[in-house]
Enzyme design. Structure first.
Site, PDB file in Angstrom:
ATOM      1  N   VAL A  11       0.750  -1.459   0.251  1.00 44.36           N
ATOM      2  CA  VAL A  11       0.198  -0.182  -0.009  1.00 44.36           C
ATOM      3  C   VAL A  11       0.288   1.252  -0.119  1.00 44.36           C
ATOM      4  CG1 VAL A  11      -1.500   1.353   1.562  1.00 44.36           C
ATOM      5  CG2 VAL A  11      -2.171  -1.149   1.007  1.00 44.36           C
ATOM      6  N   LEU A 151      -6.621  -0.156  -2.776  1.00 43.90           N
ATOM      7  CA  LEU A 151      -6.164  -1.105  -4.334  1.00 43.90           C
ATOM      8  C   LEU A 151      -6.008  -2.262  -4.195  1.00 43.90           C
ATOM      9  CD1 LEU A 151      -3.646  -1.781  -3.063  1.00 43.90           C
ATOM     10  CD2 LEU A 151      -3.277   0.405  -3.525  1.00 43.90           C
ATOM     11  N   LYS A 206     -14.152   0.109   5.120  1.00 44.50           N
ATOM     12  CA  LYS A 206     -12.931  -0.456   4.648  1.00 44.50           C
ATOM     13  C   LYS A 206     -13.303  -2.058   5.505  1.00 44.50           C
ATOM     14  CE  LYS A 206      -9.454  -2.544   2.920  1.00 44.50           C
ATOM     15  NZ  LYS A 206      -9.474  -2.783   1.699  1.00 44.50           N
ATOM     16  N   CYS A 262      -5.203  -9.548   3.175  1.00 46.27           N
ATOM     17  CA  CYS A 262      -7.058  -8.635   4.117  1.00 46.27           C
ATOM     18  C   CYS A 262      -7.561  -9.479   4.142  1.00 46.27           C
ATOM     19  CB  CYS A 262      -7.298  -7.568   2.945  1.00 46.27           C
ATOM     20  SG  CYS A 262      -5.396  -6.731   2.544  1.00 46.27           S
ATOM     21  N   LYS A 265      -7.775 -12.081   7.672  1.00 44.87           N
ATOM     22  CA  LYS A 265      -6.995 -11.388   9.317  1.00 44.87           C
ATOM     23  C   LYS A 265      -8.674 -10.310   8.736  1.00 44.87           C
ATOM     24  CE  LYS A 265      -4.440  -7.063   7.104  1.00 44.87           C
ATOM     25  NZ  LYS A 265      -4.909  -5.895   7.500  1.00 44.87           N
ATOM     26  N   ARG A 330       0.857 -13.723   0.988  1.00 47.78           N
ATOM     27  CA  ARG A 330       0.348 -14.304   2.960  1.00 47.78           C
ATOM     28  C   ARG A 330      -1.080 -15.232   2.254  1.00 47.78           C
ATOM     29  NH1 ARG A 330       1.201  -8.048   3.698  1.00 47.78           N
ATOM     30  NH2 ARG A 330       0.974  -7.814   2.243  1.00 47.78           N
TER      31      ARG A 330
HETATM   32  P1  NAD Z   1       2.813  -4.505   3.942  1.00 48.98           P
HETATM   33  O1  NAD Z   1       3.449  -5.213   4.906  1.00 48.98           O
HETATM   34  O2  NAD Z   1       3.398  -5.029   2.406  1.00 48.98           O
HETATM   35  O3  NAD Z   1       4.188  -3.625   4.302  1.00 48.98           O
HETATM   36  C1  NAD Z   1       4.297  -2.493   5.158  1.00 48.98           C
HETATM   37  C2  NAD Z   1       5.390  -1.939   5.448  1.00 48.98           C
HETATM   38  O4  NAD Z   1       5.787  -1.069   7.345  1.00 48.98           O
HETATM   39  C3  NAD Z   1       6.668  -2.975   5.583  1.00 48.98           C
HETATM   40  O5  NAD Z   1       7.987  -2.845   4.908  1.00 48.98           O
HETATM   41  C4  NAD Z   1       7.391  -2.731   7.067  1.00 48.98           C
HETATM   42  O6  NAD Z   1       8.574  -2.668   6.983  1.00 48.98           O
HETATM   43  C5  NAD Z   1       6.911  -1.168   7.252  1.00 48.98           C
HETATM   44  N1  NAD Z   1       6.459  -0.952   8.463  1.00 48.98           N
HETATM   45  C6  NAD Z   1       6.927  -1.997   9.849  1.00 48.98           C
HETATM   46  N2  NAD Z   1       7.051  -1.036  10.965  1.00 48.98           N
HETATM   47  C7  NAD Z   1       6.902  -0.388  10.651  1.00 48.98           C
HETATM   48  C8  NAD Z   1       7.956   1.547  11.012  1.00 48.98           C
HETATM   49  N3  NAD Z   1       7.676   1.062  13.109  1.00 48.98           N
HETATM   50  N4  NAD Z   1       8.132   2.636  10.799  1.00 48.98           N
HETATM   51  C9  NAD Z   1       7.993   2.014   8.689  1.00 48.98           C
HETATM   52  N5  NAD Z   1       8.064   1.148   8.700  1.00 48.98           N
HETATM   53  C10 NAD Z   1       7.184   0.166   9.159  1.00 48.98           C
HETATM   54  O7  NAD Z   1       1.713  -4.424   4.575  1.00 48.98           O
HETATM   55  P2  NAD Z   1       0.236  -3.479   3.183  1.00 48.98           P
HETATM   56  O8  NAD Z   1       0.128  -5.199   2.516  1.00 48.98           O
HETATM   57  O9  NAD Z   1       1.232  -2.506   2.650  1.00 48.98           O
HETATM   58  O10 NAD Z   1      -0.920  -3.051   3.798  1.00 48.98           O
HETATM   59  C11 NAD Z   1      -0.771  -2.327   4.847  1.00 48.98           C
HETATM   60  C12 NAD Z   1      -1.626  -1.435   5.413  1.00 48.98           C
HETATM   61  O11 NAD Z   1      -2.496  -1.753   4.386  1.00 48.98           O
HETATM   62  C13 NAD Z   1      -2.368  -2.854   6.558  1.00 48.98           C
HETATM   63  O12 NAD Z   1      -3.417  -2.724   7.438  1.00 48.98           O
HETATM   64  C14 NAD Z   1      -3.191  -3.394   4.794  1.00 48.98           C
HETATM   65  O13 NAD Z   1      -4.475  -3.961   5.591  1.00 48.98           O
HETATM   66  C15 NAD Z   1      -4.160  -2.769   4.595  1.00 48.98           C
HETATM   67  N6  NAD Z   1      -4.588  -2.494   3.170  1.00 48.98           N
HETATM   68  C16 NAD Z   1      -3.728  -3.690   2.555  1.00 48.98           C
HETATM   69  C17 NAD Z   1      -4.089  -3.429   1.260  1.00 48.98           C
HETATM   70  C18 NAD Z   1      -2.996  -5.064   0.601  1.00 48.98           C
HETATM   71  O14 NAD Z   1      -3.837  -5.391  -0.518  1.00 48.98           O
HETATM   72  N7  NAD Z   1      -2.197  -5.669   0.659  1.00 48.98           N
HETATM   73  C19 NAD Z   1      -4.962  -3.284   0.160  1.00 48.98           C
HETATM   74  C20 NAD Z   1      -6.012  -2.512   1.399  1.00 48.98           C
HETATM   75  C21 NAD Z   1      -5.406  -1.837   2.780  1.00 48.98           C
END
Ligand code: NAD
Length: 441
Positions: A11, A151, A206, A262, A265, A330
């Site tokens: 994201v 997305l 969401k 997503c 969880k 995942r």
């Molecule tokens: P992800 O695990 O791919 O990315 C998370 C990032 O955060 C990682 O790169 C990690 O290193 C970083 N991170 C962790 N702790 C940190 C800190 N303290 N400081 C800075 N960076 C840090 O996760 P994602 O898939 O991008 O999802 C992020 C959020 O968005 C989640 O809540 C998810 O539910 C939501 N979301 C995901 C999607 C999807 O399709 N992946 C779609 C919509 C919403």
């Protein structure tokens, strides 16, 4: 605008890159040093169609940069996106420690009015908690806005740049103006799709969206099992059902169970929210339970074909990612299947166009699991083929080549990719989800 994005996963990186492409100055902050080093070296750490081109262009034009230093990253930011993980805690509810940890840290760092945006998927009430965490140390004005992301991996860039809707949860007119200005370039044709609501409504929207989509999949998987038991064909039922405009055609595909970071969880987290709020919502548990059962459906098909004797069999597996056009594994059903097959003593030769590296990392060295360099190499000497992810390259089968490479013409298809009559004519044993089993004439 000057923007910081904290968390550069699927994201955060897409959000940061697309906002840079729209002309903003974006600094992406991540705690993962190796990831930041890779991005600084010009490498995109995830597979997402179209992302590399935008990533390269915006780095080159000086609008997109990366750091592990949170203080530096947010130094001049007018808006800060929190795109951090919200994984399930022990009881399934969302773990907010990443978000609250960063919120606490940035509270003493902001110098001028800043809009802090919850981009992560967070339970209802989180914006208020984030606000509390920041208020304690804040020396400047700020607003916390809920702006959930919709997305879809595999088409994330397209979705971000052409959103169906943008949800802005805020009671602050000042923050609303900033958010509207930020998203206007993406909705030039119709800015009514930027929808303002309360932060609580935004947070729940969401979860409602993901639970509704997961519900459709679990419903169709239940129907697929009824089809198998009754002689009906789930693809026919799907067509007939989708013809009703009240139902719609999208998201009615039966399969091996939903995965990804997503749906699993978020359905569980929403169920946790219902419990916390004292509301009995058994539908959410049912969606999850049906999905958990469906994840073993393909294994059951294979096991029953071999009458429980899987030891010594070699099975080719096409597809590892939880869906096509991503490298994300995942909660992918392929992982459960690999575990089940290898535990039963079968050898698995797997292929996926993008996800092999992540699966290797996930399992480490795993007995009985190996990987092929392409889909046809995986078939060589295998007893049967199992298809679990519907990558485009699997959709057209070279019948004679597949028959020549497999020991027996046997296919188990978790995505019902091929026509039954054709498979029969070609002499395959073909078992797919929700349809009759085809046997060689
Ligand atoms: P992800 O695990 O791919 O990315 C998370 C990032 O955060 C990682 O790169 C990690 O290193 C970083 N991170 C962790 N702790 C940190 C800190 N303290 N400081 C800075 N960076 C840090 O996760 P994602 O898939 O991008 O999802 C992020 C959020 O968005 C989640 O809540 C998810 O539910 C939501 N979301 C995901 C999607 C999807 O399709 N992946 C779609 C919509 C919403």
């Amino acid at each position: 605008m000057k923007i910081a994005v904290v968390g550069t996963g699927y994201v955060g990186l897409v959000t940061g890159t697309c906002l840079a492409e729209a002309g903003n100055d974006v600094v992406c902050v991540d705690i993962d040093r190796a990831k930041v080093a890779r991005m600084r070296a010009g490498k995109v750490p995830i597979y997402e169609p179209g992302l590399k081109e935008l990533f390269d262009r915006n780095i080159q034009d000086g609008r997109l940069s990366f750091t592990t230093n949170l203080k530096k990253g947010i130094d001049k930011a007018e808006v800060i996106f929190l795109a951090l993980p919200t994984p399930p805690g022990i009881d399934g509810s969302a773990d907010l420690s990443y978000i609250l940890g960063v919120a606490k840290t940035i509270s003493a760092m902001i110098k001028d009015y800043t809009v802090i945006i919850d981009k992560s998927t967070v339970p209802v009430g989180t914006a208020a908690v984030v606000r509390e965490h920041i208020t304690k140390n804040a020396k400047a004005d700020f607003d916390v806005v809920s702006n959930p992301e919709f997305l879809r991996e595999g088409r994330a860039v397209r979705d971000f740049q052409n959103p169906d809707r943008v949800i802005i949860g805020t009671s602050s007119d000042r923050a609303w103006k900033v958010m509207h200005r930020l998203y206007k370039p993406f909705v030039l044709r119709d800015d009514s799709i930027i929808i303002r609501m309360s932060e609580e409504s935004a947070e729940l929207t969401k979860y409602a969206a993901n639970a509704m989509l997961a519900n459709r999949i679990s419903f169709m998987n239940g129907m697929a099992n009824l089809c198998e038991l009754s002689g009906a064909d789930v693809r026919e039922v799907q067509k007939g059902l989708g013809g009703d405009p009240r139902i719609g055609k999208e998201f009615l595909h039966a399969g091996p169970g939903y995965g990804g970071s997503c749906f699993p969880k978020d359905v569980q987290a929403l169920a946790g929210t219902a419990v916390e709020l004292g509301y009995d919502f058994p539908l959410l548990d049912a969606i999850h339970q049906i999905n958990e059962r469906q994840k073993s459906r393909l294994f059951e098909m294979v096991r029953s074909y071999y009458a429980g004797k899987l030891k010594g069999k070699t099975l080719a597996l096409w597809g590892l990612a939880f869906k096509p056009k991503t490298d994300d594994i995942r909660e992918a059903p392929a992982l459960n299947l690999i575990d089940a097959l290898t535990s039963a003593g079968a050898k698995v030769i797997a292929f996926d166009p993008e996800a092999v590296a992540n699966v290797k990392k996930h399992f480490g060295r795993k007995k009985l699991l190996s990987f092929a360099k392409d889909e046809h190499a995986a078939l060589s000497g295998a007893d049967a083929l199992i298809i679990i992810t519907e990558w485009d390259e699997f959709k057209t089968l070279d019948f004679s080549k597949v028959k020549k490479l497999l020991k027996e013409p046997v296919i188990f298809d978790g995505r019902s990719l091929y026509e039954l009559d054709e498979m029969q004519e070609q002499g395959f044993y073909y078992a797919s989800i929700g349809r009759r089993v085809v046997k060689p004439a």
